[in-house]
Write an enzyme that holds these catalytic residues in place. Structure first.
Site, PDB file in Angstrom:
ATOM      1  N   HIS A  80       6.002  -3.224   3.286  1.00  0.00           N
ATOM      2  CA  HIS A  80       4.613  -2.775   3.514  1.00  0.00           C
ATOM      3  C   HIS A  80       3.581  -3.686   2.837  1.00  0.00           C
ATOM      4  O   HIS A  80       3.791  -4.152   1.715  1.00  0.00           O
ATOM      5  CB  HIS A  80       4.430  -1.342   3.011  1.00  0.00           C
ATOM      6  N   ASP A  82       0.764  -3.256   1.301  1.00  0.00           N
ATOM      7  CA  ASP A  82       0.184  -2.978  -0.026  1.00  0.00           C
ATOM      8  C   ASP A  82       1.055  -3.552  -1.152  1.00  0.00           C
ATOM      9  O   ASP A  82       0.620  -3.628  -2.301  1.00  0.00           O
ATOM     10  CB  ASP A  82      -0.095  -1.481  -0.235  1.00  0.00           C
TER      11      ASP A  82
HETATM   12 ZN    ZN Z   1       5.276   1.610   1.455  1.00  0.00          ZN
END
Ligand code: ZN
Length: 248
Positions: A80, A82
Site C-alpha cells: 500500500h 501509505d
Molecule cells: Zn495497508
C-alpha cells in the site's frame, strides 16, 4: 488507545524524531510510520511512507544524526502507498536495496522495483542485527511482520511489528484477495506465539507512538517497554475482524 487522527495536510502530522529503545528510532509522521534500525554497519529503514512526506522523513534522519546514504535496506511491510510511495525516491537517494513480501511484489511495482522478496521465516542480517520475518497475510496477501532483538541498559528486548493490521481491506467489497479474512485470523494466531517486549506500530495509532515519544522525551520514562501490549493489540485486531464478519 488504538484511535486515529485525521489531518488535511501532510505537514500537520509532523512528529519530532526520537530513539525508541536500543538501536531503534522513530523517523515517521502521524500519517505514516517510518522506523530506523542502526545495525552498526548501516541503517535498515522500515516503510518510507507517502511521497509527499519524504522531506519530513529525511529531515528526521538527519536530526537523529544519520544520513540517507547510511540506509542499506528498506523493508516494505506491504504494498500500500501509505507505506511504499516514497520507496523509489528514497532508494534513488541512498542506493539501498528494497525488500517486500513475495506475494506483494507485483503490486508494489507501481511504486518501486523490489530487489529482495521476503518468504516466511527469512532473515536479514546487517551489522549486529538479525531481523526474522513472518508472512502474515490478511490486510494484503503479501504482508510481512518481523522481529529482532535490541539491547539497552544491559537488557535485551524483543522488538516486533505487525506489518499490516488495518481492517479496511477486511470490509466486504474491499478485499485485497479471496480468503483474506481467514488468513488474517490465522496470522493473528501465529503472531500470538511471539514474545514481544517492545511493539512498534505500523501506524502511530497501533501503539500510541506519538504520546509515548513525548513522555520519553519529557520524563525519560519508556512506555514502549510493555510486554502485554502485543497481545492486547492482537485481541483488538481480532475483535475488529469479528465485527467486519458480523456486518456482512
Ligand atoms: Zn495497508
Amino acid at each position: 488507545m488504538f484511535e486515529r487522527k485525521q489531518f488535511e495536510n501532510i505537514w500537520e502530522g509532523r512528529i519530532e524524531p526520537f530513539k525508541i529503545i536500543g538501536k531503534v528510532y522513530f523517523a515517521g509522521i502521524f500519517q505514516a510510520s517510518t522506523h530506523l534500525i542502526d545495525t552498526g554497519d548501516g541503517l535498515i529503514l522500515i516503510d518510507p511512507g507517502y511521497r509527499d512526506g519524504l522531506y519530513l522523513v529525511i529531515d528526521s534522519i538527519y536530526k537523529l544524526g544519520f544520513k540517507p546514504e547510511d540506509i542499506k535496506y528498506v523493508i516494505n511491510t506491504h504494498w500500500h502507498g501509505d507505506h511504499t510511495e516514497a520507496t523509489r525516491a528514497l532508494t534513488d537517494l541512498s542506493g539501498a536495496k528494497t525488500l517486500i513480501g513475495e506475494y506483494d511484489a507485483q503490486r508494489a511495482e507501481r511504486y518501486f522495483k523490489p530487489d529482495i522478496l521476503i518468504h516466511d521465516g527469512d532473515t536479514l542480517t546487517l551489522g549486529n542485527i538479525t531481523v526474522t520475518f513472518m508472512h502474515t497475510p490478511g490486510h494484503t496477501k503479501g504482508t510481512v511482520s518481523f522481529f529482532f532483538d535490541t539491547e539497552e541498559g544491559g537488557k535485551v528486548y524483543r522488538v516486533g511489528m505487525f506489518g499490516g493490521a488495518g481492517a479496511n481491506t477486511l470490509t466486504k467489497g474491499c478485499f485485497d484477495y479471496d480468503n483474506c479474512r481467514e488468513d488474517y485470523r490465522k496470522s493473528i494466531e501465529r503472531l500470538r506465539g511471539e514474545r514481544v517486549d517492545v511493539f512498534i506500530g505500523n501506524h502511530v495509532w497501533n501503539n500510541d507512538t506519538e504520546k509515548k515519544g513525548k513522555v520519553l522525551r519529557e520524563t525519560g520514562e519508556n512506555l514502549f517497554i510493555d510486554s502485554a501490549l502485543w497481545g492486547r493489540f492482537l485481541d483488538f485486531c481480532e475483535k475488529r475482524l469479528d465485527e467486519k464478519i458480523k456486518e456482512s
